[in-house]
Motif scaffolding. Structure first.
Motif, PDB file in Angstrom:
ATOM      1  N   ALA A 156      53.637  52.025   7.444  1.00 34.00           N
ATOM      2  CA  ALA A 156      53.707  52.199   9.146  1.00 34.00           C
ATOM      3  C   ALA A 156      51.881  51.748   9.500  1.00 34.00           C
ATOM      4  N   VAL A 157      52.101  51.063  10.574  1.00 28.50           N
ATOM      5  CA  VAL A 157      50.931  50.465  11.284  1.00 28.50           C
ATOM      6  C   VAL A 157      50.822  51.140  12.700  1.00 28.50           C
ATOM      7  N   ALA A 158      49.742  51.670  13.020  1.00 27.08           N
ATOM      8  CA  ALA A 158      49.509  52.295  14.562  1.00 27.08           C
ATOM      9  C   ALA A 158      48.699  51.203  15.235  1.00 27.08           C
ATOM     10  N   VAL A 159      49.062  50.731  16.375  1.00 29.00           N
ATOM     11  CA  VAL A 159      48.344  49.912  17.259  1.00 29.00           C
ATOM     12  C   VAL A 159      47.879  50.464  18.423  1.00 29.00           C
ATOM     13  N   SER A 169      47.919  52.995   8.556  1.00 27.61           N
ATOM     14  CA  SER A 169      46.962  51.943   8.907  1.00 27.61           C
ATOM     15  C   SER A 169      46.877  51.793  10.291  1.00 27.61           C
ATOM     16  N   SER A 170      45.889  51.161  10.888  1.00 28.87           N
ATOM     17  CA  SER A 170      45.793  51.100  12.378  1.00 28.87           C
ATOM     18  C   SER A 170      45.043  49.463  12.309  1.00 28.87           C
ATOM     19  N   VAL A 171      45.347  49.362  13.801  1.00 32.86           N
ATOM     20  CA  VAL A 171      44.554  48.080  14.386  1.00 32.86           C
ATOM     21  C   VAL A 171      44.144  48.567  16.000  1.00 32.86           C
ATOM     22  N   ASN A 172      42.917  48.501  16.279  1.00 35.25           N
ATOM     23  CA  ASN A 172      42.390  48.907  17.549  1.00 35.25           C
ATOM     24  C   ASN A 172      41.276  48.144  17.998  1.00 35.25           C
ATOM     25  N   MET A 310      46.896  41.770  18.156  1.00 38.45           N
ATOM     26  CA  MET A 310      46.882  42.975  17.609  1.00 38.45           C
ATOM     27  C   MET A 310      48.164  43.477  17.039  1.00 38.45           C
ATOM     28  N   SER A 311      49.402  42.946  17.760  1.00 37.81           N
ATOM     29  CA  SER A 311      50.523  43.306  17.135  1.00 37.81           C
ATOM     30  C   SER A 311      50.893  42.202  16.005  1.00 37.81           C
ATOM     31  N   ILE A 336      39.230  46.793  13.511  1.00 40.09           N
ATOM     32  CA  ILE A 336      38.760  46.780  14.770  1.00 40.09           C
ATOM     33  C   ILE A 336      38.504  45.288  15.451  1.00 40.09           C
ATOM     34  N   VAL A 337      39.518  44.812  16.439  1.00 39.30           N
ATOM     35  CA  VAL A 337      39.170  43.848  16.942  1.00 39.30           C
ATOM     36  C   VAL A 337      38.517  43.679  18.254  1.00 39.30           C
ATOM     37  N   ASP A 338      37.820  42.672  18.474  1.00 37.02           N
ATOM     38  CA  ASP A 338      36.858  42.579  19.624  1.00 37.02           C
ATOM     39  C   ASP A 338      37.588  42.677  21.010  1.00 37.02           C
ATOM     40  N   PHE A 339      37.148  43.111  21.892  1.00 36.68           N
ATOM     41  CA  PHE A 339      37.319  42.985  23.341  1.00 36.68           C
ATOM     42  C   PHE A 339      36.375  42.067  24.284  1.00 36.68           C
TER      43      PHE A 339
END
Length: 351
Positions: A156-159, A169-172, A310-311, A336-339
């Motif tokens: 699973a990946v949490a967004v 796993s996660s992407v934020n 992110m998705s 971690i992606v840029d804003f």
């Protein structure tokens, strides 16, 4: 007294899920041989199969469903649960997920669930033999759902979960830094009385955005004023209620920072109802940079959270985890992606 095998199983479960590599080491064979036994391969000697099956029993190993299906060459199927109050956010999220699924030749199974029914919806997806699960907000913050994912050992990946979740796993983006940057920007325009509309309390990102807002005020020597913080639910309607509350204050704010674009758009509408000029009399800022930000008038200053990107990243990370588990090892990843702060027409210097 428990026998050695039973003790070994209990001890091992206390340390985490048994892997194919551990079964292979116990049996004295290669992980590939274990995989062949699990998947009913014919090119395994009966004596070797017996040794591997004994090791599986002794260690209490439960083969991962996704690994079995990948090894058998079946098409990969990924589940996406959603229960987001913002249609604009969901639209961007689905665009990114569907594009990446097409590129990766993955079947995406989308399941809607209501508040409180996320576990039942997830079980329905598991019963349909998915290989992994994507968890957008607010579902990524559901303790019951996270517990189920861990128990079933499903990749699973949490967004946009706000904070890392152990074992998933996660992407934020960095919600704290993003909210602090927006508040610093409003302060640079001369505003000192800045209202804040919170996000839904069931999402960790909401708390991080409030913390960033407060930190920026503190950095400017401004004390937190509870009267300037209004509760919200990430919905347009909750944004209207919150904005009306802030504008009804005896000394209303000269700027309002809402935790998402839906609530910021509602704030602009509330100002229009009162004949308050945005931005000359009231600065308004949002968060996410959904399509709504450029369809309202005036166009909204906001934080661009690259939701579609992110998705996409979540699906790529999920497939990497699924492939890794096919060899017996889970792959926990963090990204971690840029804003980006996007100034538009709803902000202006304090008059």
């Amino acid at each position: 007294m428990a026998n050695d095998n039973g003790s070994g199983r209990a001890s091992r479960r206390g340390r985490g899920a048994v892997t194919v590599s551990e079964v292979a080491a116990r049996a004295g064979v290669s992980p590939m041989t274990v995989s062949r036994v699990i998947n009913g391969g014919k090119n395994v000697r009966s004596a070797t199969r017996e040794v591997v099956e004994t090791a599986i029993t002794d260690l209490g190993f439960s083969p991962n469903l996704a690994a079995r299906r990948l090894a058998a060459g079946e098409n990969r199927r990924v589940g996406l649960l959603y229960s987001n109050p913002s249609a604009a956010y969901l639209s961007e999220f689905l665009v990114g997920s569907l594009d990446e699924a097409r590129r990766s030749d993955v079947q995406l199974i989308v399941e809607k669930c209501d508040v409180g029914s996320e576990v039942a919806a997830a079980r329905h997806l598991l019963e349909s033999r998915i290989d992994g699960l994507i968890l957008p907000p607010p579902l990524c913050n559901s303790r019951e759902l996270v517990d189920l994912v861990r128990k079933e050992r499903i990749p699973a990946v949490a967004v946009a979960s706000g904070r890392p979740i152990e074992g998933i796993s996660s992407v934020n983006i960095d919600d704290f830094d993003a909210a602090r940057a927006m508040t610093d920007y409003i302060l640079s325009l001369g505003h000192r009385r800045i209202g804040f509309i919170e996000g839904s309390p069931d999402q960790a990102a909401s708390g991080r955005r409030r913390e960033g807002y407060i930190a920026a005020l503190a950095g400017a020597g401004i004390d937190e004023d509870p009267m300037l913080i209004a509760p919200g639910l990430f919905t347009y309607r909750s944004g209207l209620v919150a904005a009306e509350r802030l504008l009804d204050l005896a000394e209303p704010p000269t700027a309002i920072f809402a935790s998402n674009d839906d609530m910021a758009a509602a704030t602009v509408a509330a100002a229009h109802r009162r004949a308050i000029d945005v931005p000359r009399q009231l600065t308004v800022c949002g968060f996410d940079d959904t399509a709504l930000a450029t369809t309202i008038w005036p166009e909204l200053t906001t934080i661009r959270q690259p939701i579609a990107d992110m998705s996409c990243a979540a699906l790529r990370m999920l497939m990497a985890d699924i492939e890794s588990r096919n060899g017996g090892e889970p792959l926990e990843q963090r990204e971690i992606v840029d804003f980006t702060l996007i100034p538009r027409e709803t902000t202006a210097p304090l008059q």
